[in-house]
Motif scaffolding. Sequence first.
Motif, PDB file in Angstrom:
ATOM      1  N   PHE A 215      -0.013   2.557 -23.354  1.00 43.86           N
ATOM      2  CA  PHE A 215      -1.038   2.802 -22.347  1.00 43.86           C
ATOM      3  C   PHE A 215      -1.416   1.491 -21.646  1.00 43.86           C
ATOM      4  CE2 PHE A 215      -5.402   2.630 -20.962  1.00 43.86           C
ATOM      5  CZ  PHE A 215      -5.562   3.799 -20.222  1.00 43.86           C
ATOM      6  N   GLN A 216      -1.650   0.456 -22.434  1.00 43.47           N
ATOM      7  CA  GLN A 216      -2.083  -0.824 -21.862  1.00 43.47           C
ATOM      8  C   GLN A 216      -1.019  -1.415 -20.941  1.00 43.47           C
ATOM      9  OE1 GLN A 216      -3.816  -3.465 -24.841  1.00 43.47           O
ATOM     10  NE2 GLN A 216      -4.614  -1.680 -25.901  1.00 43.47           N
ATOM     11  N   GLU A 217       0.252  -1.307 -21.339  1.00 41.13           N
ATOM     12  CA  GLU A 217       1.329  -1.805 -20.477  1.00 41.13           C
ATOM     13  C   GLU A 217       1.391  -1.021 -19.166  1.00 41.13           C
ATOM     14  OE1 GLU A 217       4.798  -1.680 -22.964  1.00 41.13           O
ATOM     15  OE2 GLU A 217       4.177  -3.461 -24.085  1.00 41.13           O
ATOM     16  N   LEU A 218       1.251   0.298 -19.254  1.00 41.31           N
ATOM     17  CA  LEU A 218       1.231   1.124 -18.045  1.00 41.31           C
ATOM     18  C   LEU A 218       0.043   0.757 -17.157  1.00 41.31           C
ATOM     19  CD1 LEU A 218       2.020   4.708 -19.393  1.00 41.31           C
ATOM     20  CD2 LEU A 218       3.339   3.467 -17.662  1.00 41.31           C
ATOM     21  N   TYR A 219      -1.097   0.583 -17.781  1.00 35.94           N
ATOM     22  CA  TYR A 219      -2.319   0.258 -17.046  1.00 35.94           C
ATOM     23  C   TYR A 219      -2.164  -1.061 -16.288  1.00 35.94           C
ATOM     24  CZ  TYR A 219      -7.324   0.010 -16.074  1.00 35.94           C
ATOM     25  OH  TYR A 219      -8.547  -0.044 -15.449  1.00 35.94           O
ATOM     26  N   ILE A 220      -1.641  -2.061 -16.974  1.00 39.42           N
ATOM     27  CA  ILE A 220      -1.437  -3.376 -16.351  1.00 39.42           C
ATOM     28  C   ILE A 220      -0.444  -3.261 -15.201  1.00 39.42           C
ATOM     29  CG2 ILE A 220      -0.425  -5.668 -16.729  1.00 39.42           C
ATOM     30  CD1 ILE A 220      -1.766  -5.534 -19.557  1.00 39.42           C
ATOM     31  N   GLU A 221       0.645  -2.545 -15.421  1.00 40.85           N
ATOM     32  CA  GLU A 221       1.654  -2.367 -14.382  1.00 40.85           C
ATOM     33  C   GLU A 221       1.042  -1.708 -13.142  1.00 40.85           C
ATOM     34  OE1 GLU A 221       5.607   0.361 -13.885  1.00 40.85           O
ATOM     35  OE2 GLU A 221       5.316  -0.619 -15.825  1.00 40.85           O
ATOM     36  N   LYS A 222       0.249  -0.664 -13.358  1.00 41.21           N
ATOM     37  CA  LYS A 222      -0.378   0.037 -12.238  1.00 41.21           C
ATOM     38  C   LYS A 222      -1.411  -0.850 -11.540  1.00 41.21           C
ATOM     39  CE  LYS A 222       0.610   4.740 -12.778  1.00 41.21           C
ATOM     40  NZ  LYS A 222       1.251   4.801 -11.506  1.00 41.21           N
ATOM     41  N   ARG A 223      -2.143  -1.655 -12.289  1.00 46.45           N
ATOM     42  CA  ARG A 223      -3.109  -2.571 -11.679  1.00 46.45           C
ATOM     43  C   ARG A 223      -2.394  -3.634 -10.840  1.00 46.45           C
ATOM     44  NH1 ARG A 223      -8.784  -2.585 -12.796  1.00 46.45           N
ATOM     45  NH2 ARG A 223      -8.611  -4.244 -11.276  1.00 46.45           N
ATOM     46  N   ARG A 224      -1.257  -4.095 -11.340  1.00 47.07           N
ATOM     47  CA  ARG A 224      -0.497  -5.126 -10.624  1.00 47.07           C
ATOM     48  C   ARG A 224       0.012  -4.641  -9.273  1.00 47.07           C
ATOM     49  NH1 ARG A 224       2.453  -7.185 -15.473  1.00 47.07           N
ATOM     50  NH2 ARG A 224       1.274  -9.035 -15.991  1.00 47.07           N
ATOM     51  N   GLU A 225       0.264  -3.360  -9.174  1.00 50.29           N
ATOM     52  CA  GLU A 225       0.771  -2.822  -7.912  1.00 50.29           C
ATOM     53  C   GLU A 225      -0.147  -3.168  -6.752  1.00 50.29           C
ATOM     54  OE1 GLU A 225       1.376   1.343  -8.585  1.00 50.29           O
ATOM     55  OE2 GLU A 225       3.096   0.998  -9.901  1.00 50.29           O
ATOM     56  N   GLY A 226      -1.426  -3.352  -7.029  1.00 49.44           N
ATOM     57  CA  GLY A 226      -2.381  -3.703  -5.986  1.00 49.44           C
ATOM     58  C   GLY A 226      -2.635  -5.191  -5.858  1.00 49.44           C
ATOM     59  N   ILE A 227      -1.969  -5.998  -6.694  1.00 49.64           N
ATOM     60  CA  ILE A 227      -2.200  -7.447  -6.664  1.00 49.64           C
ATOM     61  C   ILE A 227      -1.002  -8.124  -6.019  1.00 49.64           C
ATOM     62  CG2 ILE A 227      -2.512  -9.507  -8.081  1.00 49.64           C
ATOM     63  CD1 ILE A 227      -3.901  -7.699 -10.114  1.00 49.64           C
ATOM     64  N   THR A 228      -1.252  -8.871  -4.960  1.00 48.47           N
ATOM     65  CA  THR A 228      -0.140  -9.494  -4.248  1.00 48.47           C
ATOM     66  C   THR A 228       0.177 -10.884  -4.788  1.00 48.47           C
ATOM     67  OG1 THR A 228      -1.668 -10.307  -2.568  1.00 48.47           O
ATOM     68  CG2 THR A 228      -0.552  -8.227  -2.120  1.00 48.47           C
ATOM     69  N   PHE A 229      -0.833 -11.634  -5.208  1.00 48.15           N
ATOM     70  CA  PHE A 229      -0.564 -13.011  -5.624  1.00 48.15           C
ATOM     71  C   PHE A 229       0.221 -13.097  -6.919  1.00 48.15           C
ATOM     72  CE2 PHE A 229      -1.594 -16.838  -8.003  1.00 48.15           C
ATOM     73  CZ  PHE A 229      -1.023 -17.759  -7.162  1.00 48.15           C
ATOM     74  N   ALA A 230      -0.012 -12.177  -7.849  1.00 45.63           N
ATOM     75  CA  ALA A 230       0.616 -12.259  -9.167  1.00 45.63           C
ATOM     76  C   ALA A 230       2.139 -12.253  -9.084  1.00 45.63           C
ATOM     77  CB  ALA A 230       0.151 -11.110 -10.061  1.00 45.63           C
ATOM     78  N   GLY A 231       2.693 -11.742  -7.994  1.00 50.03           N
ATOM     79  CA  GLY A 231       4.136 -11.678  -7.872  1.00 50.03           C
ATOM     80  C   GLY A 231       4.778 -13.005  -7.534  1.00 50.03           C
ATOM     81  N   LYS A 232       3.981 -14.020  -7.193  1.00 51.74           N
ATOM     82  CA  LYS A 232       4.552 -15.319  -6.868  1.00 51.74           C
ATOM     83  C   LYS A 232       4.917 -16.066  -8.144  1.00 51.74           C
ATOM     84  CE  LYS A 232       2.589 -15.701  -2.380  1.00 51.74           C
ATOM     85  NZ  LYS A 232       1.938 -16.524  -1.414  1.00 51.74           N
ATOM     86  N   LEU A 233       5.922 -16.851  -8.056  1.00 48.86           N
ATOM     87  CA  LEU A 233       6.424 -17.553  -9.226  1.00 48.86           C
ATOM     88  C   LEU A 233       5.612 -18.807  -9.503  1.00 48.86           C
ATOM     89  CD1 LEU A 233      10.215 -17.341  -8.401  1.00 48.86           C
ATOM     90  CD2 LEU A 233       8.951 -15.944 -10.030  1.00 48.86           C
ATOM     91  N   PRO A 234       5.135 -18.971 -10.748  1.00 54.22           N
ATOM     92  CA  PRO A 234       4.424 -20.197 -11.095  1.00 54.22           C
ATOM     93  C   PRO A 234       5.350 -21.399 -10.915  1.00 54.22           C
ATOM     94  CG  PRO A 234       4.230 -18.560 -12.841  1.00 54.22           C
ATOM     95  CD  PRO A 234       5.236 -18.049 -11.855  1.00 54.22           C
ATOM     96  N   GLY A 235       4.792 -22.468 -10.432  1.00 54.82           N
ATOM     97  CA  GLY A 235       5.581 -23.689 -10.260  1.00 54.82           C
ATOM     98  C   GLY A 235       6.305 -23.773  -8.936  1.00 54.82           C
ATOM     99  N   ARG A 236       6.357 -22.681  -8.215  1.00 52.34           N
ATOM    100  CA  ARG A 236       7.005 -22.657  -6.926  1.00 52.34           C
ATOM    101  C   ARG A 236       5.977 -22.990  -5.860  1.00 52.34           C
ATOM    102  NH1 ARG A 236      10.664 -18.811  -4.007  1.00 52.34           N
ATOM    103  NH2 ARG A 236      11.116 -20.097  -2.210  1.00 52.34           N
ATOM    104  N   VAL A 237       6.307 -23.836  -4.914  1.00 52.10           N
ATOM    105  CA  VAL A 237       5.359 -24.255  -3.897  1.00 52.10           C
ATOM    106  C   VAL A 237       5.339 -23.246  -2.760  1.00 52.10           C
ATOM    107  CG1 VAL A 237       4.791 -26.063  -2.242  1.00 52.10           C
ATOM    108  CG2 VAL A 237       5.696 -26.673  -4.484  1.00 52.10           C
ATOM    109  N   TYR A 238       4.139 -22.741  -2.452  1.00 49.71           N
ATOM    110  CA  TYR A 238       3.937 -21.817  -1.357  1.00 49.71           C
ATOM    111  C   TYR A 238       2.877 -22.424  -0.435  1.00 49.71           C
ATOM    112  CZ  TYR A 238       6.157 -18.404  -4.377  1.00 49.71           C
ATOM    113  OH  TYR A 238       7.029 -17.747  -5.184  1.00 49.71           O
TER     114      TYR A 238
END
Length: 161
Positions: free
Chosen positions: A134-157
């Motif tokens: 449930f928690q993994e599904l919940y996090i996945e569904k919450r992430r769908e609305g988050i745009t920044f989390a998809g950026k790679l750490p350490g990569r310069v934007y």
Amino acid sequence: MEKLKEFTGLMVMLAKGFGEELDEEQMELYFRCLQDIPLSKLKRGVLWLLRSRTRKGFPTIAEIREAVVAEEEAELRFQAVKAWESVTKQVIGIGYYGKPKLDPIAKDCVELLGGWRHLCDMEKGELRRLSKQFQELYIEKRREGITFAGKLPGRVYGEGC
């Protein structure tokens, strides 16, 4: 201009926390490379660094980005745990005859796990085993609305970086 002022305040706070100083050129570079992060998220990342980073010296741009992602991940996990607690409390408390009061994401996750009635028919042990899923599904569904989390750490934007 207001964003730059708030950003400068955050960086000054971060610098003081690590016993460092930033010159105007460094401040401009950090601003250019971090300006794509909403200030509210950046502030939480800065506070995360102040609470948890043990290395000396001012954090790099990549470390600040990683802190924003780490703080965001911790918040998502916390929300998922709270949502699961709400589900299990209501399964036990109102059962399948009642109407659960769940946030839309939790409702979606319950449906993906077989539906409210299915969860209510489960033994406590079976229900406990669904917690992680449930928690993994919940996090996945919450992430769908988050745009920044998809950026790679350490990569310069950011503009000009």
